[in-house]
Write a protein that holds these residues in place. Structure first.
Motif, PDB file in Angstrom:
ATOM      1  N   THR A  46      -5.066  -4.324   4.488  1.00 61.49           N
ATOM      2  CA  THR A  46      -4.868  -3.775   5.839  1.00 61.49           C
ATOM      3  C   THR A  46      -6.084  -4.104   6.710  1.00 61.49           C
ATOM      4  O   THR A  46      -7.132  -4.499   6.199  1.00 61.49           O
TER       5      THR A  46
ATOM      6  N   LEU B 213      -9.109   3.613   7.336  1.00 58.35           N
ATOM      7  CA  LEU B 213      -8.531   4.966   7.391  1.00 58.35           C
ATOM      8  C   LEU B 213      -9.639   6.001   7.482  1.00 58.35           C
ATOM      9  O   LEU B 213      -9.473   7.063   8.074  1.00 58.35           O
TER      10      LEU B 213
ATOM     11  N   GLY C 267      -2.314  13.430   8.957  1.00 56.20           N
ATOM     12  CA  GLY C 267      -2.471  11.993   9.097  1.00 56.20           C
ATOM     13  C   GLY C 267      -3.882  11.558   9.441  1.00 56.20           C
ATOM     14  O   GLY C 267      -4.152  10.373   9.643  1.00 56.20           O
ATOM     15  N   SER C 268      -4.825  12.516   9.493  1.00 59.48           N
ATOM     16  CA  SER C 268      -6.193  12.133   9.864  1.00 59.48           C
ATOM     17  C   SER C 268      -6.960  11.513   8.692  1.00 59.48           C
ATOM     18  O   SER C 268      -7.991  10.876   8.901  1.00 59.48           O
TER      19      SER C 268
ATOM     20  N   LYS D 283      -7.353  13.277   5.333  1.00 59.83           N
ATOM     21  CA  LYS D 283      -7.953  14.261   4.425  1.00 59.83           C
ATOM     22  C   LYS D 283      -7.604  13.956   2.961  1.00 59.83           C
ATOM     23  O   LYS D 283      -8.473  13.949   2.087  1.00 59.83           O
TER      24      LYS D 283
HETATM   25  N1  LIG Z   1      -2.591   2.593   1.359  1.00 66.00           N
HETATM   26  C1  LIG Z   1      -2.402   2.873   2.648  1.00 66.00           C
HETATM   27  N2  LIG Z   1      -2.188   1.876   3.540  1.00 66.00           N
HETATM   28  C2  LIG Z   1      -2.012   2.137   4.840  1.00 66.00           C
HETATM   29  N3  LIG Z   1      -2.011   3.372   5.361  1.00 66.00           N
HETATM   30  C3  LIG Z   1      -2.206   4.397   4.540  1.00 66.00           C
HETATM   31  C4  LIG Z   1      -2.426   4.218   3.135  1.00 66.00           C
HETATM   32  N4  LIG Z   1      -2.611   5.439   2.561  1.00 66.00           N
HETATM   33  C5  LIG Z   1      -2.514   6.337   3.567  1.00 66.00           C
HETATM   34  N5  LIG Z   1      -2.269   5.729   4.745  1.00 66.00           N
HETATM   35  C6  LIG Z   1      -2.151   6.369   6.075  1.00 66.00           C
HETATM   36  O1  LIG Z   1      -3.379   7.002   6.324  1.00 66.00           O
HETATM   37  C7  LIG Z   1      -3.196   8.145   7.147  1.00 66.00           C
HETATM   38  C8  LIG Z   1      -3.917   9.308   6.530  1.00 66.00           C
HETATM   39  O2  LIG Z   1      -3.120   9.861   5.477  1.00 66.00           O
HETATM   40  P1  LIG Z   1      -3.555  11.181   4.690  1.00 66.00           P
HETATM   41  O3  LIG Z   1      -2.424  11.548   3.781  1.00 66.00           O
HETATM   42  O4  LIG Z   1      -4.878  10.974   4.084  1.00 66.00           O
HETATM   43  O5  LIG Z   1      -3.665  12.236   5.883  1.00 66.00           O
HETATM   44  P2  LIG Z   1      -3.845  13.831   5.802  1.00 66.00           P
HETATM   45  O6  LIG Z   1      -4.872  14.172   6.808  1.00 66.00           O
HETATM   46  O7  LIG Z   1      -4.082  14.255   4.414  1.00 66.00           O
HETATM   47  O8  LIG Z   1      -2.434  14.327   6.287  1.00 66.00           O
HETATM   48  P3  LIG Z   1      -1.629  15.688   5.891  1.00 66.00           P
HETATM   49  O9  LIG Z   1      -2.408  16.831   6.487  1.00 66.00           O
HETATM   50  O10 LIG Z   1      -0.287  15.494   6.539  1.00 66.00           O
HETATM   51  O11 LIG Z   1      -1.547  15.742   4.395  1.00 66.00           O
HETATM   52  C9  LIG Z   1      -1.701   8.332   7.288  1.00 66.00           C
HETATM   53  O12 LIG Z   1      -1.321   7.817   8.537  1.00 66.00           O
HETATM   54  C10 LIG Z   1      -1.144   7.497   6.138  1.00 66.00           C
HETATM   55  O13 LIG Z   1       0.133   6.996   6.458  1.00 66.00           O
END
Ligand SMILES: Nc1ncnc2c1ncn2[C@@H]1O[C@H](COP(=O)(O)OP(=O)(O)OP(=O)(O)O)[C@@H](O)[C@H]1O
Length: 276
Positions: A61, A65, A86-87, A89
């Motif tokens: 990618t 992230l 989606g931030s 975490k």
């Molecule tokens: N391997 C990957 N390739 C591309 N994008 C990814 C990958 N893994 C996660 N993402 C994206 O990274 C972003 C962060 O995801 P993550 O699950 O860490 O967020 P989060 O803050 O834990 O969200 P939530 O509170 O909904 O659990 C999301 O938009 C997810 O789609």
């Protein structure tokens, strides 16, 4: 009877012979300093779990992230990361647990002296020292009884009596510390209540005796009673190990939180009090 590993026969305490209390020496050094009023104060070294300048770009990618984020969490305390869906975490927890490799930055334990300065080189975090309880951990239960679930992955044949005793004692400690001592180890994990499933998920990690436990949304999907039980459990676990929690349930966890950070969209982290 569960088709269980050897540990099952060892987990009940042998009560007939009274044993002297075990003395556990703390892995810390301490020094005595006299205050102006003549009283002696004990100052101790302490350890912090630290993430430094960490970035993550998934292979193949073009966008990071996580971006250059850092945090420091003192041992035996609870840190909470909150922020929008989606931030990033969960992505951060997965990196700390060693499930993915950071693109740059480091994850380590750092010891500090009583003057607040590092007194040793940082120790890179080994994944064996970390436990992770995923969101809805009960979805990952794979065996047919509680005992097999907790001991999944243990050596079945190899290992002398000493190893067996260590494992059996860890098993007993983990089961007891999450309040599962009263249930039959033959029970199907899927038949447990929501709260007991979470306790089991915690026991599965605690049996590995981690120094750092990561929890992703530990209260999600539970009723009010089970949520209160899990909060109480986390309060007790904090006395023994370092907890890093990702959650949206800020009100319920706020009393336990020693430090908190907001994860911003774009994968940056900033230290911030809970908005409750
Ligand atoms: N391997 C990957 N390739 C591309 N994008 C990814 C990958 N893994 C996660 N993402 C994206 O990274 C972003 C962060 O995801 P993550 O699950 O860490 O967020 P989060 O803050 O834990 O969200 P939530 O509170 O909904 O659990 C999301 O938009 C997810 O789609």
């Amino acid at each position: 009877m569960a088709s269980a590993p050897f540990a099952v026969s060892l987990i009940r305490p042998k009560t007939s012979v009274p044993r002297p209390p075990m003395v556990v020496l703390p892995q810390i050094s301490s020094s005595l300093k006299r205050r102006k009023n003549g009283q002696l104060n004990v100052f101790c070294d302490y350890s912090c779990f630290e993430v430094k300048d960490l970035s993550y770009r998934p292979p193949g990618t073009k966008i990071n992230l996580l971006n250059d984020l850092s945090l420091s969490l003192r041992e035996k305390s609870l840190g909470l990361i909150f922020g929008r869906s989606g931030s990033g975490k969960t992505t951060l927890l997965q990196l700390i647990a060693g499930l993915n490799k950071p693109t740059s930055g480091s994850i380590c334990f750092q010891r500090y002296g009583d003057d607040g300065y590092p007194n040793k080189s940082p120790e890179l975090l080994q994944s064996e020292r970390v436990g992770i309880v995923f969101q809805f951990p009960e979805r990952f239960f794979v065996t047919e009884n509680v005992l097999n679930e907790v001991t999944f992955g243990w050596p079945r044949q190899r290992g002398g009596p000493q190893l067996k005793e260590v494992l059996a004692s860890r098993l007993e400690k983990a089961i007891t510390s999450v309040g599962l001592a009263g249930i039959s180890l033959d029970m199907d994990p899927h038949s447990l209540s929501g709260g007991y499933k979470r306790r089991l998920a915690l026991a599965i990690q605690l049996v590995q005796a981690p120094d750092l436990l990561l929890l992703d949304e530990p209260l999600a999907g539970l009723d009010w009673k089970a949520r209160a039980d899990v909060v109480k459990l986390l309060r007790n676990l904090k006395k023994e190990l370092t907890l890093l929690v990702v959650s949206h349930d800020l009100n319920e966890l706020s009393a336990l939180v020693d430090q908190s950070w907001r994860m911003e969209m774009g994968g940056t982290l900033k230290s911030e009090p809970l908005p409750v």
